[in-house]
Scaffold this active site. Structure first.
Site, mmCIF file in Angstrom:
data_model
loop_
_atom_site.group_PDB
_atom_site.id
_atom_site.type_symbol
_atom_site.label_atom_id
_atom_site.label_comp_id
_atom_site.label_asym_id
_atom_site.label_seq_id
_atom_site.Cartn_x
_atom_site.Cartn_y
_atom_site.Cartn_z
ATOM 1 N N ASP A 158 0.855 -5.295 -1.238
ATOM 2 C CA ASP A 158 1.221 -4.838 0.101
ATOM 3 C C ASP A 158 1.843 -3.443 0.008
ATOM 4 O OD1 ASP A 158 1.607 -6.024 3.039
ATOM 5 O OD2 ASP A 158 3.523 -5.115 2.510
ATOM 6 N N ARG A 159 3.082 -3.247 0.485
ATOM 7 C CA ARG A 159 3.703 -1.919 0.427
ATOM 8 C C ARG A 159 3.799 -1.414 -0.995
ATOM 9 N NH1 ARG A 159 2.494 -0.823 5.115
ATOM 10 N NH2 ARG A 159 3.807 1.038 5.033
ATOM 11 N N ARG B 290 0.782 0.374 -1.974
ATOM 12 C CA ARG B 290 0.709 1.721 -1.404
ATOM 13 C C ARG B 290 1.586 2.688 -2.197
ATOM 14 N NH1 ARG B 290 -2.376 0.408 2.590
ATOM 15 N NH2 ARG B 290 -2.158 -1.675 3.506
ATOM 16 N N HIS C 134 2.485 -6.004 13.452
ATOM 17 C CA HIS C 134 3.736 -5.384 12.997
ATOM 18 C C HIS C 134 3.538 -3.929 12.588
ATOM 19 C CE1 HIS C 134 1.805 -6.826 9.326
ATOM 20 N NE2 HIS C 134 2.567 -6.002 8.631
ATOM 21 N N TRP C 135 2.334 -3.527 12.166
ATOM 22 C CA TRP C 135 2.076 -2.120 11.827
ATOM 23 C C TRP C 135 2.391 -1.218 13.024
ATOM 24 C CZ3 TRP C 135 -2.321 0.098 8.472
ATOM 25 C CH2 TRP C 135 -2.287 -0.469 7.187
ATOM 26 N N TYR D 230 7.291 2.025 7.415
ATOM 27 C CA TYR D 230 6.066 1.991 8.217
ATOM 28 C C TYR D 230 5.889 3.270 9.038
ATOM 29 C CZ TYR D 230 4.866 -2.762 6.985
ATOM 30 O OH TYR D 230 4.476 -3.879 6.286
ATOM 31 N N HIS E 172 -2.457 -13.742 2.273
ATOM 32 C CA HIS E 172 -1.862 -12.442 1.967
ATOM 33 C C HIS E 172 -0.936 -12.477 0.756
ATOM 34 C CE1 HIS E 172 -0.278 -8.465 2.632
ATOM 35 N NE2 HIS E 172 0.951 -8.921 2.833
#
Length: 303
Positions: free
Chosen positions: A113-114, A117, A158-159, A220, A279
């Protein structure tokens, strides 16, 4: 400077430390033996996501399970108008500094996930440091925003909520952070079943901190602005190291994107597949994830 902290029952035998980096402090659990492997978590969690995978990899790799800045017990520096302190570039810089403090100049990276990134930006900005990169249940940020459709927007609401100007989402989440966390993370096919009770308690404890709520919103906001600018500045360059992409066949990323095709826009050597989960792969399918990571990073082991 590195300061030892009390050990974690989720990581028996691991050393838990706070490491002072140039801009903040990073909490990490460190253990195992072998080539160094940095493990990075996603939203809204902490390094605790790796507890089950770590036990399966610690005999093959020296594992560094870190809290990203803004999350868990890591520092939460103040932000700025352009959200730069929570850009993936800033977060990646923390991890380069952490690994250097631990004596690792080159290392493998796996991020969910994050964390994936952050791993992507770490590999782009510091290709001399990253030997191999694995990402769990993501496609590249810029391309996901570019190719967003109705189904993805509904699944990843949520994004678009978290990027609203402060303090609107912070106030909404802060009114009942536990309810928000449980809704966000428990609405998938598996519900809350994947989460160890000890890890769940740690996630909720950390997320109740208003500074963590704000920092995660900033994460975000950065993703939708300065991170895309950094991606655009890369031009046509692609990552030089091998990349493994794993994703859940029951998740929105699988339903809405051609994951391998999007990663091929950003890196030259891509492989990967969907796993039979949602996820939260590291907690839903630790055996499968550990096996995939061991095989991939094992290929890149130095003689």
């Amino acid at each position: 400077m590195i300061v030892d902290r009390p050990p974690s029952p989720l990581f028996p035998g691991f050393r838990v430390v706070d490491a002072s980096t140039p801009e903040t402090t990073i909490r990490a659990a460190i253990g195992g033996s072998g080539p160094p492997l940095l493990l990075l978590h996603g939203y809204p969690q902490t390094h605790a996501i790796w507890h089950a995978v770590a036990g399966r990899l610690q005999e093959r790799f020296t594992l560094v399970c870190a809290d990203l800045r803004g999350y868990g017990c890591s520092g939460k520096p103040p932000s700025t108008v352009d959200h730069a302190p929570y850009s993936k570039r800033a977060m990646a810089g923390d991890m380069v500094a952490l690994m250097a403090l631990l004596g690792f100049e080159r290392f493998h990276v796996a991020g969910h996930d994050r964390g994936g990134r952050v791993g992507h930006r770490l590999a782009a900005d510091h290709p001399d440091r990253v030997e191999r990169l694995a990402v769990l249940d993501i496609a590249p940020t810029r391309e996901m925003y570019r190719d967003t459709n109705d189904a993805f927007a509904r699944a990843y609401w949520h994004w678009f909520f978290l990027i609203q100007p402060a303090p609107f989402p912070e106030r909404m989440i802060g009114a009942d952070p536990d309810a928000y966390w449980l809704k966000k993370c428990g609405s998938g096919r598996a519900g809350l079943a994947p989460f160890d009770e000890r890890a769940l308690a740690e996630y909720l404890r950390c997320f109740r901190d208003p500074a963590a709520i704000h920092a995660s919103c900033e994460d975000y906001r950065a993703a939708a602005s300065i991170d895309i600018a950094h991606d655009d500045a890369d031009g046509a360059s692609r990552l030089p190291m091998p990349l493994l992409a794993l994703w859940g066949e029951h998740g929105a990323v699988h339903a809405c994107f051609d994951v391998l095709a999007l990663w091929r826009e950003r890196t030259a050597d891509v492989r990967g597949r969907a796993l039979p989960g949602g996820h939260y792969l590291a907690e839903e399918l630790p055996d499968e994830v550990a096996a995939e990571l061991a095989a991939f990073f094992g290929e890149g082991a130095r003689p």
